[in-house]
Design an enzyme around this catalytic site. Structure first.
Site, PDB file in Angstrom:
ATOM      1  CB  SER A 257      67.219   9.255  12.655  1.00  0.00           C
ATOM      2  OG  SER A 257      65.855   9.234  13.033  1.00  0.00           O
ATOM      3  CE  LYS A 258      68.874  15.684   8.521  1.00  0.00           C
ATOM      4  NZ  LYS A 258      69.033  15.018   7.240  1.00  0.00           N
ATOM      5  NE  ARG A 259      61.958   7.882  12.564  1.00  0.00           N
ATOM      6  CZ  ARG A 259      61.597   7.237  13.661  1.00  0.00           C
ATOM      7  NH1 ARG A 259      60.431   7.444  14.198  1.00  0.00           N
ATOM      8  NH2 ARG A 259      62.414   6.364  14.226  1.00  0.00           N
ATOM      9  CE1 TYR A 260      63.167  12.250  21.061  1.00  0.00           C
ATOM     10  CE2 TYR A 260      65.481  12.887  20.915  1.00  0.00           C
ATOM     11  CZ  TYR A 260      64.302  12.798  21.628  1.00  0.00           C
ATOM     12  OH  TYR A 260      64.248  13.282  22.895  1.00  0.00           O
ATOM     13  N   GLY A 261      65.061  14.278  16.477  1.00  0.00           N
ATOM     14  CA  GLY A 261      65.537  15.627  16.795  1.00  0.00           C
ATOM     15  C   GLY A 261      66.691  15.940  15.877  1.00  0.00           C
TER      16      GLY A 261
END
Ligand code: GLU
Length: 503
Positions: A257-261
């Site tokens: 998800s965006k949280r990781y990249g």
């Protein structure tokens, strides 16, 4: 005579234009494309835009642009047409209506008037009882008259499909035999009305009408497959073969998800990843060539890809691997090409303007830019890094951190002494070439150490303050490379600026 005719391979991706082209969608596109190429089949782009509230033309464009940037070409699609069009679901409503009416006419589907409030209450009640929540069949057997009356009164309704209890088995080309119990599913909603189909229904009609032979898609759709197969059965459609590719996982094995990249292809483009690197990287997200080989061009992949080398386990997204692959493809390109690709980054950072001029007005020649690239190409993992690495070439004046200019135990006075020494050596050089600069400065560094009583072999006493004076950076290309690129005048100017900063 053998009259058996092999079915033509036809595959598709069917993205919903509700956001930017996602890396998962792009990877599905790649696997479908490769499978089509390998098997001399067709690859189709279909836009699933029936969710009018969330769909937007700008996302359709982003999907098309992103795939084109990657070099993934389709044989049929909304922009180029084809024999099975149209390729946007909003243009295919007639087909959906036809088959919805057929199912309703055959009593394989029915109108449901339950309110979402009622449904939610029933769901809660089922869960409290410990039962799997599913539709309880309240509207499954309403009389024709009741249905007519409710509709004429304008009561809100949806269309549900009668999901018979059945064990659905299919052989997934990646995951092997898979079995689902449809009894657990209940009668699913397949349309809001006869003109507004939902995903599971529309996809079945489209895949049938477009003669899709293989559905290759993300594993997140696996639970939809039995529903789609039940619909195919009810409509007497031959089911396609299925292959569910593993999810892309973040390094902690959570869903990527965006949280990781970043998850959108346009972000990777903007960060300065090359399309061939993103393709290569995505191919390895789930496909395992079975060797140590890590670098694959698109045309190699077209020959080597096969579904039986796609793993079942989730594919972990490793940004270092992407950086490594991208660095490889950057190094493969000529300095000229990389310079061209880096130019927009230098411009948007405000280091040069549209006429290749730096702030003081000086023009950066093509040749100079290529030399800068030559000095930095080996370190570039993505094009955008050129700004951080090489900004000092594009500045009139640098800002020095006095402590960074010092080497080892040197104090400021000794650092000034070292810079003066370099200045003297350099001012005497007329033939300003990297090789000559290197020769002279290397020799001078040893001499300087002997004269000043520094350890003989440690050239840092001369070369460190010089390099920092030229770049204002702790890490950079060598002082010879930098001086060569800056030219004599600017080199001497920077040494004097640094001396001034220390004085
Ligand atoms: N619109 C669906 C998606 O974007 C398509 C899934 C499928 O390939 O059937 O996930």
């Amino acid at each position: 005579m053998n009259i058996w005719k092999k079915e033509k391979i036809r595959v598709r991706i069917a993205p919903s234009p509700t956001g930017a082209l996602h890396i998962g969608t792009a990877r599905s596109a790649l696997f479908n494309y490769l499978f089509a190429k390998k098997n001399k089949g067709s690859f189709i782009l279909r836009i699933e835009d029936t969710d009018l509230e969330r769909s937007d033309l700008k996302w359709t464009q982003d999907i098309i642009d992103g795939l084109k940037w990657l070099g993934i070409e389709w044989d049929e699609g909304p922009d180029i047409g084809g024999a099975f069009g149209p390729y946007k679901q909003t243009q295919r409503i007639e087909s959906y209506t036809k088959y919805l009416e057929k199912l309703l006419g055959e009593d394989k589907a029915y109108f449901c008037f339950c309110s979402s409030k009622d449904l939610e209450e029933k769901r809660q009640e089922q869960m409290t009882r410990g039962a799997a929540p599913k539709y309880d069949g309240t509207c499954a057997h309403l009389s024709k008259e009741t249905v007519k009356k409710n509709i004429s009164e304008g009561r809100p309704s949806v269309i549900r499909f009668r999901m018979h209890e059945k064990k659905i088995k299919f052989k997934d080309l990646i995951r092997g035999e898979i079995e689902f119990d449809t009894g657990l599913m209940g009668d699913i909603v397949i349309a809001k009305d006869t003109k507004t189909p939902l995903y599971n229904f529309a996809v079945v009609v489209d895949d049938y009408e477009m003669q899709i032979s293989h559905v290759i898609r993300g594993e997140d759709h696996i639970a939809n497959t039995p529903k789609q197969m039940m619909l195919q059965d009810a409509l007497s459609f031959k089911p396609p073969a299925y292959a569910h590719i593993p999810l892309i996982l973040a390094p902690d094995r959570s869903k990527m998800s965006k949280r990781y990249g970043s998850v959108s292809i346009s972000d990777y483009k903007n960060m300065g990843y090359l399309p061939e690197a993103v393709i290569n990287f995505m191919a390895l997200l789930g496909w395992n060539p079975g060797t140590e080989k890590e670098i694959f061009s698109l045309s190699q992949l077209e020959k080597e890809f096969s579904l039986d080398k796609v793993q079942k386990a989730g594919a972990v997204f490793n940004i270092q691997r992407l950086d490594f692959i991208n660095g490889y493809y950057i190094r493969e390109k000529s300095d000229k090409k990389v310079a061209e690709l880096c130019l927009p980054y230098l411009m948007s950072a405000g280091l040069i303007d549209g006429n290749r001029k730096i702030k003081g007005g000086e023009e950066v020649s093509e040749k100079k830019l290529e030399k800068i690239i030559q000095a930095y190409k080996a370190r570039l993992k993505k094009l955008s890094e050129i700004v951080e690495l090489a900004d000092f070439f594009f500045k009139e004046k640098l800002e020095y951190n006095m402590n960074k200019l010092k080497w080892g135990t040197m104090d400021y006075a000794q650092t000034i002494e070292s810079l003066n020494y370099s200045e003297k050596i350099l001012s005497e050089i007329d033939n300003w070439e990297q090789k000559i600069l290197e020769e002279k400065l290397m020799g001078a560094a040893t001499k300087f150490n002997l004269e000043k009583g520094y350890p003989e072999k440690n050239r840092g006493y001369l070369l460190w303050p010089l390099r920092v004076a030229l770049s204002a950076k702790e890490a950079s290309a060598s002082p010879f490379e930098i001086a060569d690129i800056l030219g004599k005048e600017k080199t001497l100017q920077r040494i004097n600026d640094a001396i001034e900063a220390l004085a």
